[in-house]
Scaffold this motif. Structure first.
Motif, PDB file in Angstrom:
ATOM      1  N   UNK B 265       1.082  36.761  31.780  1.00 38.94           N
ATOM      2  CA  UNK B 265       2.208  36.371  30.940  1.00 38.94           C
ATOM      3  C   UNK B 265       2.314  37.334  29.771  1.00 38.94           C
ATOM      4  N   UNK B 266       3.511  37.424  29.217  1.00 33.69           N
ATOM      5  CA  UNK B 266       3.733  38.317  28.099  1.00 33.69           C
ATOM      6  C   UNK B 266       4.430  37.514  27.015  1.00 33.69           C
ATOM      7  N   UNK B 267       3.841  37.485  25.817  1.00 41.58           N
ATOM      8  CA  UNK B 267       4.380  36.630  24.768  1.00 41.58           C
ATOM      9  C   UNK B 267       4.091  37.235  23.409  1.00 41.58           C
ATOM     10  N   UNK B 268       4.850  36.788  22.406  1.00 43.87           N
ATOM     11  CA  UNK B 268       4.569  37.274  21.058  1.00 43.87           C
ATOM     12  C   UNK B 268       3.555  36.370  20.381  1.00 43.87           C
ATOM     13  N   UNK B 269       3.319  35.186  20.979  1.00 41.88           N
ATOM     14  CA  UNK B 269       2.280  34.317  20.429  1.00 41.88           C
ATOM     15  C   UNK B 269       1.470  33.678  21.547  1.00 41.88           C
ATOM     16  N   UNK B 270       0.164  33.752  21.456  1.00 40.50           N
ATOM     17  CA  UNK B 270      -0.726  32.920  22.274  1.00 40.50           C
ATOM     18  C   UNK B 270      -1.747  32.346  21.298  1.00 40.50           C
ATOM     19  N   UNK B 271      -2.259  31.154  21.616  1.00 38.51           N
ATOM     20  CA  UNK B 271      -3.162  30.509  20.654  1.00 38.51           C
ATOM     21  C   UNK B 271      -4.421  31.334  20.431  1.00 38.51           C
ATOM     22  N   UNK B 272      -4.741  32.198  21.407  1.00 41.08           N
ATOM     23  CA  UNK B 272      -5.981  32.970  21.294  1.00 41.08           C
ATOM     24  C   UNK B 272      -5.902  34.206  20.404  1.00 41.08           C
ATOM     25  N   UNK B 273      -4.805  34.412  19.660  1.00 40.30           N
ATOM     26  CA  UNK B 273      -4.708  35.591  18.793  1.00 40.30           C
ATOM     27  C   UNK B 273      -5.840  35.539  17.770  1.00 40.30           C
ATOM     28  N   UNK B 274      -6.606  36.623  17.721  1.00 42.89           N
ATOM     29  CA  UNK B 274      -7.819  36.628  16.914  1.00 42.89           C
ATOM     30  C   UNK B 274      -7.513  37.190  15.525  1.00 42.89           C
ATOM     31  N   UNK B 275      -6.863  36.364  14.688  1.00 45.01           N
ATOM     32  CA  UNK B 275      -6.600  36.835  13.334  1.00 45.01           C
ATOM     33  C   UNK B 275      -6.843  35.683  12.373  1.00 45.01           C
ATOM     34  N   UNK B 276      -7.155  36.025  11.119  1.00 44.97           N
ATOM     35  CA  UNK B 276      -7.432  34.989  10.126  1.00 44.97           C
ATOM     36  C   UNK B 276      -6.197  34.110   9.938  1.00 44.97           C
ATOM     37  N   UNK B 277      -5.011  34.748   9.890  1.00 50.18           N
ATOM     38  CA  UNK B 277      -3.784  33.983   9.653  1.00 50.18           C
ATOM     39  C   UNK B 277      -3.571  32.950  10.754  1.00 50.18           C
TER      40      UNK B 277
END
Lengths: 278, 383
Positions: B265-277
């Motif tokens: 899949x291609x998305x601008x958001x996935x829950x697994x984004x590894x950032x502090x924000x």
């Protein structure tokens, strides 16, 4: 070419499974049960609940049948019974009932798409063609349903009464057949079959409150061309299902989706008794 | 609590937050609480609620609190007309921030123009919607498709593709863009097939796919049922080609279980984004909503960021004057769960896109990220 043939046979099997319940109700009562799609949906959800409870498929299928039969019996006793003399109103009433059932299902289970894992996964090698195992099983399921119901109609007391009611209801009543009971049982069996079909298609489909609807028009058309006879239904499923697969493969699947309705209309125009022996 | 206590605490509240006494800035959220979008709409509303609560807790915007007006657009054109009309002319909202179906958006835009109200659209869509009042902070095909095709070209050595979709504007639009992009990057499309939106029997398409000998499949069906039936039937037929799905979201993939494994899949958001924000955002969401939390997703997170973008634009413009806010929206940048986003490209936003692969346990693993993918020419200035 072989794939095409298997596609056609499995499609016919699925169509047969879906429309047999509708046919049985139409055959006995001369009423088209438009709540059929809703009973298919009920079966899908029965399979969902059954598989969530961890029941084996051998129990899920009877559970689906029983749920559908219970809903059908209730429907016959409360709504359909009053409408035998008014078949057009019965169409409206059962269509409305279908909407009500759909909404009740939505209230209980939510409108999102849910999933039932297939009991049989993977493919089988069929004379050199790699084919979905579950679809092959559907051919057997269709055959079993056909055999059981032919047996039930021709080999049992209930079947005898049912055939008597189909042929001449007044005469049957005169001979002491309780035709109200025959109708109740038939409607329950038809609805149970719809639910069983719903449970059987869940591994290929999604479980959602409208899952039965896409099948309704095809099932309706097939029942119209078969004029209430089970063997004729089998023939129509093969012929029209086959045409659908051919059109989908060689023209395009969007037209393929329309073929059953169009072919059925043409068949009925040329030969009003359809595939049934006149 | 007695009346006296109540009055006392009200007076106290008024004393510590004098700013909150000012008129609220009203944010209208027309969203599909019923109809096709009803599955995703609650998560969008939750996102908006969190953003508003956070901003108000920190003193609001220019001393004014934010207030939400949520209206059901029934996911369609007719409902949207009523919802937009009520929000703009009765509730007199200062801005509209929401995700909607394309039909609802198109029906609402003339009303937006009549009311001269800024509209931040937070749903990915087929692109090229160019009202001067409309800003978009979600992806368009130019941003979503290339990550999948590039990855298949390079890592899977895919040369020929088979495309399958539902027969409607979004499905056909996405796949015609995909086809053009595949051909541009040197690949070949060996089949392109559609089924009506309510179709559930993919048999003949799957047989054609197996006969076509493609290296990879890309699908763009309507969300929900068609996507599920297609995936299940592909798996039942033993298809194990690289499978890019343009229409599946993380939640659906998770509930599909084993059948969804290995879908790209291609998305601008996935829950697994590894950032502090993102971690802060997820923690705040689960603290606020607890067990009722709807999993944040690619449609709900842009809503959260949209509210912040509006806050920044109002602060830059020095007030809620629509024309000034509209001008400011192109300049302000928001640091949210998806990273820094600025809607400066013809009222669209360059976005970091994530290529994810569904794992056996239903989670989505980020395989590669593509920073700042450009939305391309969405609304070129007329010369």
């Amino acid at each position: 070419m072989l794939t095409l043939a298997i596609d056609a046979v499995t499609t016919a099997a699925l169509l047969f499974i879906i429309s047999s319940g509708l046919l049985i109700v139409f055959g006995v009562m001369k009423i088209i049960n438009f709540a059929h799609a809703a009973f298919v949906t009920v079966g899908g959800y029965a399979a969902l609940v059954g598989s969530r409870l961890g029941l084996p498929w051998a129990l899920v299928l009877p559970l689906a049948f029983a749920t559908g039969a219970a809903c059908g019996a209730l429907t016959e006793a409360t709504i359909v019974r009053r409408l035998y003399q008014r078949p057009l109103d019965a169409i409206l009433a059962t269509w409305g009932l279908g909407i009500v059932i759909g909404q009740i299902v939505t209230l209980i289970f939510g409108r999102e798409v849910q999933f039932v894992q297939a009991p049989i996964t993977g493919t089988v090698d069929l004379i050199g063609v790699d084919y979905s195992a579950y679809r092959i099983v559907m051919i057997a399921a269709a055959a079993i349903i056909a055999v059981i119901f032919t047996g039930l109609l021709s080999g049992t007391r209930l079947g005898l009464s049912t055939r008597a009611v189909i042929m001449n209801e007044t005469l049957a009543q005169g001979l002491g057949v309780d035709s109200a009971r025959v109708r109740l049982v038939t409607f329950a069996i038809g609805s149970g079959l719809a639910s069983l079909a719903g449970a059987l298609i869940t591994p290929l489909s999604s479980v959602d409150p409208n899952m039965g609807l896409p099948w309704l028009i095809s099932a309706f058309m097939l029942v119209m061309v078969s004029g209430g006879s089970l063997p004729a239904l089998a023939v129509s499923c093969f012929v029209l299902g086959g045409v659908q697969v051919i059109v989908s493969t060689f023209v395009n699947p969007i037209l393929g989706g329309l073929t059953i309705a169009i072919c059925a209309a043409i068949v009925l125009r040329i030969r009003p008794e359809g595939f049934a022996r006149a | 609590m007695t009346l006296r206590h109540l009055l006392a605490s009200l007076a106290f509240a008024a004393a510590v937050t004098p700013a909150m006494a000012a008129d609220p800035i009203r944010i209208g959220v027309p969203v599909g609480l019923s109809g096709a979008n009803s599955v995703v709409a609650p998560s969008v509303v939750q996102s908006a609620e969190l953003a508003v609560e956070e901003i108000n807790a920190k003193g609001g915007v220019l001393g004014r609190p934010l207030a939400l007006d949520v209206a059901d657009d029934a996911s369609g054109a007719a409902g949207a007309q009523k919802a937009f009309d009520a929000l703009i002319f009765q509730k007199k909202v200062n801005v509209l921030i929401s995700m909607e179906t394309s039909a609802a958006r198109n029906a609402g835009l003339p009303i937006v123009a009549r009311g001269k109200t800024p509209f931040i659209y937070t749903s990915f869509y087929e692109g090229k919607s160019c009202s001067p009042y409309l800003y978009v902070n979600a992806w368009v095909p130019e941003q979503q498709v290339p990550p999948i095709v590039d990855y298949f070209n390079k890592e899977k050595k895919a040369k020929s593709y088979f495309l399958i979709g539902s027969d409607y504007a979004f499905g056909r639009g996405m796949l015609s863009f995909t086809k053009a992009y595949i051909e541009k990057t040197g690949g070949k499309v060996v089949g392109e097939e559609y089924l009506p939106m309510d179709g559930s029997d993919w048999t003949s398409i799957i047989s054609k796919l197996k006969a076509a000998g493609a290296d990879a499949i890309i699908t763009s069906t309507a969300g929900g049922a068609p996507n599920v039936t297609l995936t299940k039937q592909l798996r039942a037929a033993g298809v194990s080609l690289p499978y890019g799905n343009l229409a599946v979201d993380e939640g659906t993939a998770k509930s599909m279980g084993a059948d969804a494994t290995d879908i790209y899949i291609s998305a601008s958001y996935v829950t697994g984004i590894d950032s502090a924000a993102n971690k802060t955002f997820l923690a705040a969401m689960s603290k606020k909503f607890g067990a009722d939390l709807k999993t944040p997703n690619d449609l709900s997170v842009p809503e959260y960021e949209g509210v912040y973008a509006y806050k920044a634009a109002v602060e830059k413009a020095g007030g809620t004057d629509p024309q000034k806010v509209l001008a400011a929206l192109a300049d302000v940048s928001v640091d949210g769960p998806r990273g820094a986003i600025r809607m400066g490209k013809q009222r669209h936003a360059p976005l970091t896109m994530y290529l994810g692969q569904v794992q056996a346990d239903g989670s989505v693993k980020v395989i590669q990220s593509f920073p700042n993918v450009d939305p391309g020419q969405q609304c070129p200035p007329k010369s």
